[in-house]
Scaffold this active site. Sequence first.
Site, PDB file in Angstrom:
ATOM      1  N   LYS A  90       0.841  -1.209   0.000  1.00 43.51           N
ATOM      2  CA  LYS A  90       0.000   0.000   0.000  1.00 43.51           C
ATOM      3  C   LYS A  90       0.874   1.256   0.000  1.00 43.51           C
ATOM      4  CE  LYS A  90      -3.860  -2.403   2.197  1.00 43.51           C
ATOM      5  NZ  LYS A  90      -4.663  -2.690   3.411  1.00 43.51           N
ATOM      6  N   GLN A 128      -4.747  -1.514   9.613  1.00 42.91           N
ATOM      7  CA  GLN A 128      -4.643  -2.835   8.994  1.00 42.91           C
ATOM      8  C   GLN A 128      -5.232  -3.887   9.941  1.00 42.91           C
ATOM      9  OE1 GLN A 128      -3.648  -3.307   5.835  1.00 42.91           O
ATOM     10  NE2 GLN A 128      -3.970  -5.505   5.941  1.00 42.91           N
ATOM     11  N   ASP A 168     -11.090   2.967   4.112  1.00 46.28           N
ATOM     12  CA  ASP A 168     -11.378   1.524   4.047  1.00 46.28           C
ATOM     13  C   ASP A 168     -12.890   1.263   4.038  1.00 46.28           C
ATOM     14  OD1 ASP A 168      -9.442  -0.424   3.744  1.00 46.28           O
ATOM     15  OD2 ASP A 168      -8.779  -0.333   5.840  1.00 46.28           O
TER      16      ASP A 168
HETATM   17  N1  GUN Z   1      -7.017  -6.886   6.161  1.00 40.11           N
HETATM   18  C1  GUN Z   1      -7.375  -7.626   5.092  1.00 40.11           C
HETATM   19  N2  GUN Z   1      -7.899  -6.846   4.128  1.00 40.11           N
HETATM   20  C2  GUN Z   1      -7.872  -5.591   4.599  1.00 40.11           C
HETATM   21  C3  GUN Z   1      -8.277  -4.338   4.057  1.00 40.11           C
HETATM   22  O1  GUN Z   1      -8.794  -4.209   2.937  1.00 40.11           O
HETATM   23  N3  GUN Z   1      -8.077  -3.264   4.863  1.00 40.11           N
HETATM   24  C4  GUN Z   1      -7.543  -3.376   6.101  1.00 40.11           C
HETATM   25  N4  GUN Z   1      -7.423  -2.272   6.820  1.00 40.11           N
HETATM   26  N5  GUN Z   1      -7.172  -4.512   6.626  1.00 40.11           N
HETATM   27  C5  GUN Z   1      -7.330  -5.608   5.878  1.00 40.11           C
END
Ligand code: GUN
Length: 282
Positions: free
Chosen positions: A51, A95, A118
């Site tokens: 990311k 995350q 998100d």
């Molecule tokens: N863990 C697995 N997929 C995601 C996601 O799309 N965003 C976040 N913040 N954590 C995750």
Amino acid sequence: MTILDGKALSKKIRDKVKNDVETLQHNNITPGLAVILVGNDPASSAYVKMKSKACKEAGIYSIVHEMPSSINQENILEIIDLMNKNQNIDGILVQLPLPEHIDTTVILEAIDPTKDVDGFHPYNVGRVVAGLDSFIPATPYGVMELLKEYDIDPKGKDVCVVGASNIVGKPMATLLLNANATVDICHIYTKDLKEHTLKADIICVGVGVVNLIKEDMVKDDVIIIDIGINRIEDGSLVGDVDFKNVSSKCSYITPVPGGVGPMTIAMLLKNTIKSAKNRKGI
Ligand code: GUN
């Protein structure tokens, strides 16, 4: 059978994001994303790295707050509060998963909904359910964009979503319902998964079980969206679908890797730009 090429589409979206960022920068606006990573789960660390790299390539400012798994909830809330107030930050992402002693709901609800790129804050979850403008969770958003790119309209289709997580399954089912599909949501307590997958025109599966979807569970010309990511013994990545034996029955299928995965990152960048524009009244 046509491969739904998420890698190619994500590149297109990321190029567009990069252009948008350049335009914003002409107005002295640099979009900013804050990522909070708690603990040292290798998969989470790898996703966060991807990311950050994607942000950098797009010209988006990003900062990663790394914290040990022993950290207490209050300390995470303090960082979120700082990021909520920081005018240079447009998006905040925690995350997941978080360590057991942290209450994920409390953490997600502490994020300013206008920075919730998100789309996990209940405010944005509710807006998606109501079909209102919102931050859409990146993975299901990416799936919808992939379908659109290949002119696949879910309207009137029987869709089976396998997996009912807050991150993937539930928002996926919601977006498909909003697109006028008839949606079955299956999960670990579903009595007979095959009964549901066999009648589906589109199957979206993301539960993390290798070879869950087998040849005898799908009808001819099915469209399969494989959201699973599993690392197998030889080190390679596979999805939740027995690709080798199922793909020949499909009209369309996403590969793993190169399908939904790259789309997730592209949509996160898109959400960050959306937030920067919203917050600057553009
Ligand atoms: N863990 C697995 N997929 C995601 C996601 O799309 N965003 C976040 N913040 N954590 C995750």
